[in-house]
Design an enzyme around this catalytic site. Structure first.
Site, PDB file in Angstrom:
ATOM      1  N   HIS A  23       8.507   3.191   9.239  1.00  0.00           N
ATOM      2  CA  HIS A  23       8.185   2.315  10.372  1.00  0.00           C
ATOM      3  C   HIS A  23       6.835   2.748  10.951  1.00  0.00           C
ATOM      4  O   HIS A  23       6.597   3.947  11.138  1.00  0.00           O
ATOM      5  CB  HIS A  23       9.285   2.427  11.440  1.00  0.00           C
ATOM      6  CG  HIS A  23       9.078   1.489  12.583  1.00  0.00           C
ATOM      7  ND1 HIS A  23       9.352   0.145  12.497  1.00  0.00           N
ATOM      8  CD2 HIS A  23       8.579   1.697  13.832  1.00  0.00           C
ATOM      9  CE1 HIS A  23       9.050  -0.439  13.642  1.00  0.00           C
ATOM     10  NE2 HIS A  23       8.578   0.471  14.470  1.00  0.00           N
ATOM     11  N   LEU A  63      11.070  -6.589   5.076  1.00  0.00           N
ATOM     12  CA  LEU A  63      11.254  -7.142   6.422  1.00  0.00           C
ATOM     13  C   LEU A  63      12.677  -7.581   6.740  1.00  0.00           C
ATOM     14  O   LEU A  63      12.994  -7.900   7.876  1.00  0.00           O
ATOM     15  CB  LEU A  63      10.295  -8.325   6.633  1.00  0.00           C
ATOM     16  CG  LEU A  63       8.809  -7.968   6.584  1.00  0.00           C
ATOM     17  CD1 LEU A  63       7.956  -9.202   6.811  1.00  0.00           C
ATOM     18  CD2 LEU A  63       8.459  -6.889   7.598  1.00  0.00           C
ATOM     19  N   LYS A  64      13.545  -7.605   5.728  1.00  0.00           N
ATOM     20  CA  LYS A  64      14.896  -8.106   5.961  1.00  0.00           C
ATOM     21  C   LYS A  64      15.874  -6.953   6.193  1.00  0.00           C
ATOM     22  O   LYS A  64      15.606  -5.811   5.800  1.00  0.00           O
ATOM     23  CB  LYS A  64      15.356  -8.913   4.743  1.00  0.00           C
ATOM     24  CG  LYS A  64      14.509 -10.156   4.476  1.00  0.00           C
ATOM     25  CD  LYS A  64      14.986 -11.289   5.352  1.00  0.00           C
ATOM     26  CE  LYS A  64      14.011 -12.435   5.476  1.00  0.00           C
ATOM     27  NZ  LYS A  64      13.591 -13.052   4.236  1.00  0.00           N
ATOM     28  N   LEU A  65      17.025  -7.293   6.787  1.00  0.00           N
ATOM     29  CA  LEU A  65      18.088  -6.281   6.911  1.00  0.00           C
ATOM     30  C   LEU A  65      18.661  -6.029   5.525  1.00  0.00           C
ATOM     31  O   LEU A  65      18.848  -6.961   4.744  1.00  0.00           O
ATOM     32  CB  LEU A  65      19.213  -6.814   7.791  1.00  0.00           C
ATOM     33  CG  LEU A  65      19.284  -6.446   9.261  1.00  0.00           C
ATOM     34  CD1 LEU A  65      20.596  -6.924   9.853  1.00  0.00           C
ATOM     35  CD2 LEU A  65      19.097  -4.962   9.513  1.00  0.00           C
ATOM     36  N   ASP A 106      15.825  -0.320  12.383  1.00  0.00           N
ATOM     37  CA  ASP A 106      15.100   0.840  12.938  1.00  0.00           C
ATOM     38  C   ASP A 106      15.959   1.788  13.765  1.00  0.00           C
ATOM     39  O   ASP A 106      15.453   2.456  14.668  1.00  0.00           O
ATOM     40  CB  ASP A 106      13.909   0.361  13.804  1.00  0.00           C
ATOM     41  CG  ASP A 106      12.951  -0.525  13.022  1.00  0.00           C
ATOM     42  OD1 ASP A 106      12.793  -0.306  11.813  1.00  0.00           O
ATOM     43  OD2 ASP A 106      12.364  -1.433  13.628  1.00  0.00           O
ATOM     44  N   ASN A 142      13.556   4.167   5.423  1.00  0.00           N
ATOM     45  CA  ASN A 142      12.594   3.131   5.817  1.00  0.00           C
ATOM     46  C   ASN A 142      11.396   3.811   6.460  1.00  0.00           C
ATOM     47  O   ASN A 142      11.539   4.817   7.148  1.00  0.00           O
ATOM     48  CB  ASN A 142      13.241   2.175   6.835  1.00  0.00           C
ATOM     49  CG  ASN A 142      12.273   1.107   7.313  1.00  0.00           C
ATOM     50  OD1 ASN A 142      11.589   0.462   6.511  1.00  0.00           O
ATOM     51  ND2 ASN A 142      12.196   0.909   8.630  1.00  0.00           N
ATOM     52  N   GLU A 171       1.012   6.984   7.193  1.00  0.00           N
ATOM     53  CA  GLU A 171       2.170   6.548   6.394  1.00  0.00           C
ATOM     54  C   GLU A 171       2.019   6.984   4.940  1.00  0.00           C
ATOM     55  O   GLU A 171       2.975   7.440   4.311  1.00  0.00           O
ATOM     56  CB  GLU A 171       2.299   5.018   6.438  1.00  0.00           C
ATOM     57  CG  GLU A 171       2.705   4.463   7.781  1.00  0.00           C
ATOM     58  CD  GLU A 171       2.887   2.954   7.725  1.00  0.00           C
ATOM     59  OE1 GLU A 171       3.553   2.456   6.820  1.00  0.00           O
ATOM     60  OE2 GLU A 171       2.347   2.258   8.608  1.00  0.00           O
ATOM     61  N   SER A 202       0.826  -1.211   0.000  1.00  0.00           N
ATOM     62  CA  SER A 202       0.000   0.000   0.000  1.00  0.00           C
ATOM     63  C   SER A 202       0.862   1.263   0.000  1.00  0.00           C
ATOM     64  O   SER A 202       0.472   2.282  -0.575  1.00  0.00           O
ATOM     65  CB  SER A 202      -0.972  -0.001   1.177  1.00  0.00           C
ATOM     66  OG  SER A 202      -0.292   0.139   2.395  1.00  0.00           O
ATOM     67  N   ASN A 203       2.036   1.191   0.616  1.00  0.00           N
ATOM     68  CA  ASN A 203       2.928   2.367   0.569  1.00  0.00           C
ATOM     69  C   ASN A 203       3.514   2.559  -0.827  1.00  0.00           C
ATOM     70  O   ASN A 203       3.672   3.694  -1.292  1.00  0.00           O
ATOM     71  CB  ASN A 203       4.034   2.239   1.612  1.00  0.00           C
ATOM     72  CG  ASN A 203       3.559   2.671   2.983  1.00  0.00           C
ATOM     73  OD1 ASN A 203       3.279   3.836   3.218  1.00  0.00           O
ATOM     74  ND2 ASN A 203       3.424   1.721   3.887  1.00  0.00           N
TER      75      ASN A 203
END
Ligand code: GRF
Length: 203
Positions: free
Chosen positions: A106, A87-89, A147, A104, A176, A12-13
């Protein structure tokens, strides 16, 4: 400004970026990258005829391995990487190559409710259980930790009367979708800089 958007979820973002009137003519998504082939974000990218790339930290058939990413991003002339539900680094080599050019989003007000494992509904459940009266969205630069990078922008929303984590999620997502395009616009206009170790935005 050429963007790469990294995703894992419904997108959605990504959709908000692609439909933002304020980004027309100033930012263009050149590729959508995901560690999950079946994500909704890939469908959105397809609808907009944007190239999609499945990526993996390990060598895996049908996936581009992280070691090939620097070259791929260079070939697409990427200037900003946007993590929108990834979701990953991010691999360290990419963080180094794109220092202060990876952001990012959050779904809470960092530095609270962040870190490993704090994603999606985990965040909203923790916020709900804390009894916090405000939540919101944070956009920050990405460094080597989850984060932790410097905060660029935050927008809060009252959750004093929220009755469930789901309700918080809906309110935060709405925020967001406004904040992310607004920050990308500021970056494209070179109106965000780091002065004396603080991120400053010019209006
Ligand atoms: C958003 O809440 C974002 O803040 C978080 O993951 C979610 C992604 O949602 N990092 P979507 O895939 O953009 O709909």
């Amino acid at each position: 400004m050429n963007l790469a958007v990294f995703v894992s979820g419904k997108g959605s973002n990504l959709n908000a970026i692609l439909n933002a009137p304020e980004l027309k003519g100033i930012a263009s998504v050149k590729g959508v990258f995901s560690d999950k082939k079946e994500c909704g974000a890939f469908q959105i990218a397809n609808e907009f005829s944007i190239p999609i790339f499945s990526i993996s930290s390990i060598e895996k058939e049908g996936y581009i391995s992280y070691s090939k990413l620097p070259e791929l991003l260079n070939s697409l002339d990427i200037e900003l990487i946007v993590l929108a539900g990834f979701l990953k680094l991010v691999p360290e080599a990419i963080v180094k190559q794109y220092r202060h050019r990876i952001i990012n989003i959050h779904p809470a007000l960092l530095p609270s409710f962040g870190g490993k494992g704090m994603y999606g509904m985990n965040v909203h459940k923790a916020v709900f259980e804390s009894s916090a009266k405000v939540s919101g969205a944070t956009i920050h630069f990405v460094d080597e930790e989850y984060d932790k990078g410097k905060i660029i922008a935050q927008q809060c929303v009252s959750i004093a009367d929220a009755v469930s984590p789901d309700e918080i999620a809906v309110r935060v997502l709405e925020v967001e979708h406004q904040l992310l395009p607004a920050v990308i616009k500021k970056l494209a206009e070179n109106k965000i800089s780091i002065i004396n170790d603080r991120v400053i935005t010019i209006n």
